[in-house]
Design an enzyme around this catalytic site. Structure first.
Site, PDB file in Angstrom:
ATOM      1  N   ASP A 161      12.827  44.293  57.995  1.00 20.30           N
ATOM      2  CA  ASP A 161      13.487  43.406  57.027  1.00 20.30           C
ATOM      3  C   ASP A 161      14.608  42.623  57.705  1.00 20.30           C
ATOM      4  O   ASP A 161      14.754  41.408  57.507  1.00 20.30           O
ATOM      5  CB  ASP A 161      13.992  44.189  55.802  1.00 20.30           C
ATOM      6  CG  ASP A 161      14.546  45.565  56.154  1.00 20.30           C
ATOM      7  OD1 ASP A 161      14.478  45.958  57.336  1.00 20.30           O
ATOM      8  OD2 ASP A 161      15.063  46.245  55.251  1.00 20.30           O
ATOM      9  N   LYS A 205      10.054  50.186  60.914  1.00 20.88           N
ATOM     10  CA  LYS A 205      10.730  50.529  59.656  1.00 20.88           C
ATOM     11  C   LYS A 205      11.032  52.023  59.716  1.00 20.88           C
ATOM     12  O   LYS A 205      10.623  52.817  58.860  1.00 20.88           O
ATOM     13  CB  LYS A 205       9.802  50.152  58.469  1.00 20.88           C
ATOM     14  CG  LYS A 205      10.443  50.232  57.103  1.00 20.88           C
ATOM     15  CD  LYS A 205      11.511  49.206  56.862  1.00 20.88           C
ATOM     16  CE  LYS A 205      12.154  49.433  55.509  1.00 20.88           C
ATOM     17  NZ  LYS A 205      13.397  48.662  55.318  1.00 20.88           N
ATOM     18  N   ASP A 232       1.677  40.602  61.818  1.00 22.13           N
ATOM     19  CA  ASP A 232       0.952  39.593  61.048  1.00 22.13           C
ATOM     20  C   ASP A 232       1.963  38.695  60.323  1.00 22.13           C
ATOM     21  O   ASP A 232       1.898  37.452  60.376  1.00 22.13           O
ATOM     22  CB  ASP A 232       0.052  40.325  60.033  1.00 22.13           C
ATOM     23  CG  ASP A 232      -0.925  39.410  59.334  1.00 22.13           C
ATOM     24  OD1 ASP A 232      -0.999  38.225  59.707  1.00 22.13           O
ATOM     25  OD2 ASP A 232      -1.612  39.870  58.403  1.00 22.13           O
ATOM     26  N   TYR A 270      -3.987  48.178  58.616  1.00 21.18           N
ATOM     27  CA  TYR A 270      -5.215  47.416  58.390  1.00 21.18           C
ATOM     28  C   TYR A 270      -6.471  48.204  58.772  1.00 21.18           C
ATOM     29  O   TYR A 270      -7.581  47.792  58.473  1.00 21.18           O
ATOM     30  CB  TYR A 270      -5.188  46.087  59.167  1.00 21.18           C
ATOM     31  CG  TYR A 270      -4.114  45.132  58.689  1.00 21.18           C
ATOM     32  CD1 TYR A 270      -3.283  45.452  57.635  1.00 21.18           C
ATOM     33  CD2 TYR A 270      -3.924  43.900  59.294  1.00 21.18           C
ATOM     34  CE1 TYR A 270      -2.289  44.587  57.198  1.00 21.18           C
ATOM     35  CE2 TYR A 270      -2.943  43.016  58.867  1.00 21.18           C
ATOM     36  CZ  TYR A 270      -2.128  43.377  57.820  1.00 21.18           C
ATOM     37  OH  TYR A 270      -1.151  42.512  57.389  1.00 21.18           O
ATOM     38  N   ASP A 313       3.631  34.725  61.668  1.00 21.95           N
ATOM     39  CA  ASP A 313       3.515  33.525  60.828  1.00 21.95           C
ATOM     40  C   ASP A 313       4.894  32.928  60.554  1.00 21.95           C
ATOM     41  O   ASP A 313       5.067  31.710  60.556  1.00 21.95           O
ATOM     42  CB  ASP A 313       2.841  33.864  59.486  1.00 21.95           C
ATOM     43  CG  ASP A 313       1.330  33.706  59.574  1.00 21.95           C
ATOM     44  OD1 ASP A 313       0.811  33.581  60.698  1.00 21.95           O
ATOM     45  OD2 ASP A 313       0.664  33.706  58.521  1.00 21.95           O
TER      46      ASP A 313
END
Ligand code: NAD
Length: 367
Positions: free
Chosen positions: A231, A199, A255, A143, A259
């Protein structure tokens, strides 16, 4: 007896209602425990655009820096939706995070026993309960990396690609180390288990992430340390959420996973958050939800997320653990007694109340 200066930013929509609730609860805590909470109310978001033309003025940021902590409601609303991105109310959040150098975002996901029917998961997946602390890196990674657009050149068959857009994930050892330390320190005060999510099978930045994690893990031999690819972590979160304690991860993965973790607990109106910088600097505490224009000004907002954010402030910025526990227990007691705002009123036998009465019931359990 201590005195704490709190910058209160109600913001827009239900932000004003829920911060009012949180401050009333803090007043009850101050009456019971003998602390003084001094509030300085500031504008940010849409209301600041209306008053000053910008979502966050330098003066407001300075006031926040001078305070011991910041309590924020929510910003934004349809009135300001047509403004260009850089001038929108949400800009205030980025400027506050940047200006206060808040690099660690703490998002607890707790399933309240009284609200277990709110979870979209099957009962068998919830048998160990849910009490996860997601620790998300907040000021680096994808980001904040280099981004842009350029000519994409050609496909292997010679077809022009047209415009190509790119974003960059970059993490330094120092950035990784400081967030990972927050994760391990939190784990030490909880169930002593930390899951690092990356990852590393694909991304170089994730390989460095994992190297640094493994180095820091050696300093915390008491903490059970494991790592997951993102994942797999997102799958395991819905299959066996009760097995996780602290999860530490990058900006983008955090992020998404925070959620997901919030969703499996049920209502957005119950989710608090904390954003922390260096020790001794003010943290920012805010509910996860937005300004909810659809219910603003109707006494329908669930104040619990904001009240629980205030509890996090007491714990993480002021070191007032007993007082924070007192607020959290008061929320549980209120739920136990059957009181529900409309967003969590799933059963017919509950007592439906508005924002103000819910707040009053929580306070009843504190004084
Ligand atoms: P939202 O979180 O405001 O609302 C989503 C849904 O959840 C709505 O139906 C709303 O009524 C409900 N809801 C949210 N909080 C609730 C609460 N405490 N009690 C009961 N119900 C609640 O998200 P949105 O509708 O996507 O966004 C509305 C505005 O808020 C937008 O301008 C958006 O940019 C902004 N926003 C701000 C923040 C922030 O300030 N941190 C976060 C998210 C969205």
């Amino acid at each position: 007896m201590s005195k704490y200066r709190i910058a209160v930013i109600p913001g827009d929509g239900i932000g004003t209602e829920v911060t009012d609730s949180a401050c009333k609860v803090l007043d009850a805590v101050s009456a019971r425990f003998g602390h003084t909470f001094e509030y300085k109310t500031l504008l940010a978001g849409g209301c600041s655009i209306d008053a000053y033309g910008v979502a966050l003025t330098p003066e407001t940021l300075e006031e926040c820096k001078k305070s011991d902590s910041v309590l924020l409601g929510a910003v934004g609303g349809p009135k300001w939706d047509d403004l260009p991105g850089s001038q929108r109310p949400e800009r205030a959040l980025l400027d506050l995070r940047g200006g206060l150098e808040l690099f660690a975002n703490l998002r607890p996901a707790i399933l309240y026993r009284q609200l277990s029917s709110a979870s979209p998961l099957k009962e068998e997946n919830l048998k160990n309960g849910i009490d996860i602390m997601i620790v998300r890196e907040l000021t680096g990674g994808l980001y904040f990396g280099d981004r842009g657009r350029r000519d994409g050149g050609n496909m292997p068959d010679g077809t022009p690609k047209g415009v190509e857009a790119y974003d960059t994930e970059a993490y330094s050892e120092a950035e990784i180390e400081r967030i990972v330390r927050v994760g391990f320190e939190l784990a030490m005060g909880r169930k002593k288990k930390l899951t690092s999510v990356d990852k590393a099978n694909i991304l170089e930045s994730s390989r460095l992430w994992r190297e640094v994690n493994e180095r820091i893990a050696k300093e915390y031999p008491e903490v059970e340390y494991e790592y997951y690819y993102v994942d797999n972590a997102s799958m395991q979160l819905v299959r066996r959420p009760g097995d996780f304690d602290v999860m530490v991860t990058t900006n983008m993965f955090g992020d998404i996973l925070s959620d997901e973790a919030g969703m499996i607990t049920g209502s957005i109106g119950m989710l608090p958050s904390a954003s922390l910088g260096k020790p001794g600097t003010p943290g920012m505490y805010e509910p996860v939800h937005g300004s909810a224009p659809d219910i603003a000004g109707q006494d329908k907002a669930n104040p619990c997320a904001a009240i629980l954010s205030a509890a996090m402030m007491l714990r993480w910025s002021f070191g007032l653990t007993e007082e924070a526990n007192c607020i959290e227990k008061a929320i549980e007691k209120t739920l136990e007694n059957g009181y529900r705002t409309p967003d969590i009123a799933y059963t017919t036998d509950c007592i439906r109340v508005g924002t103000r009465e819910m707040t009053a019931r929580v306070i009843e359990s504190i004084v």
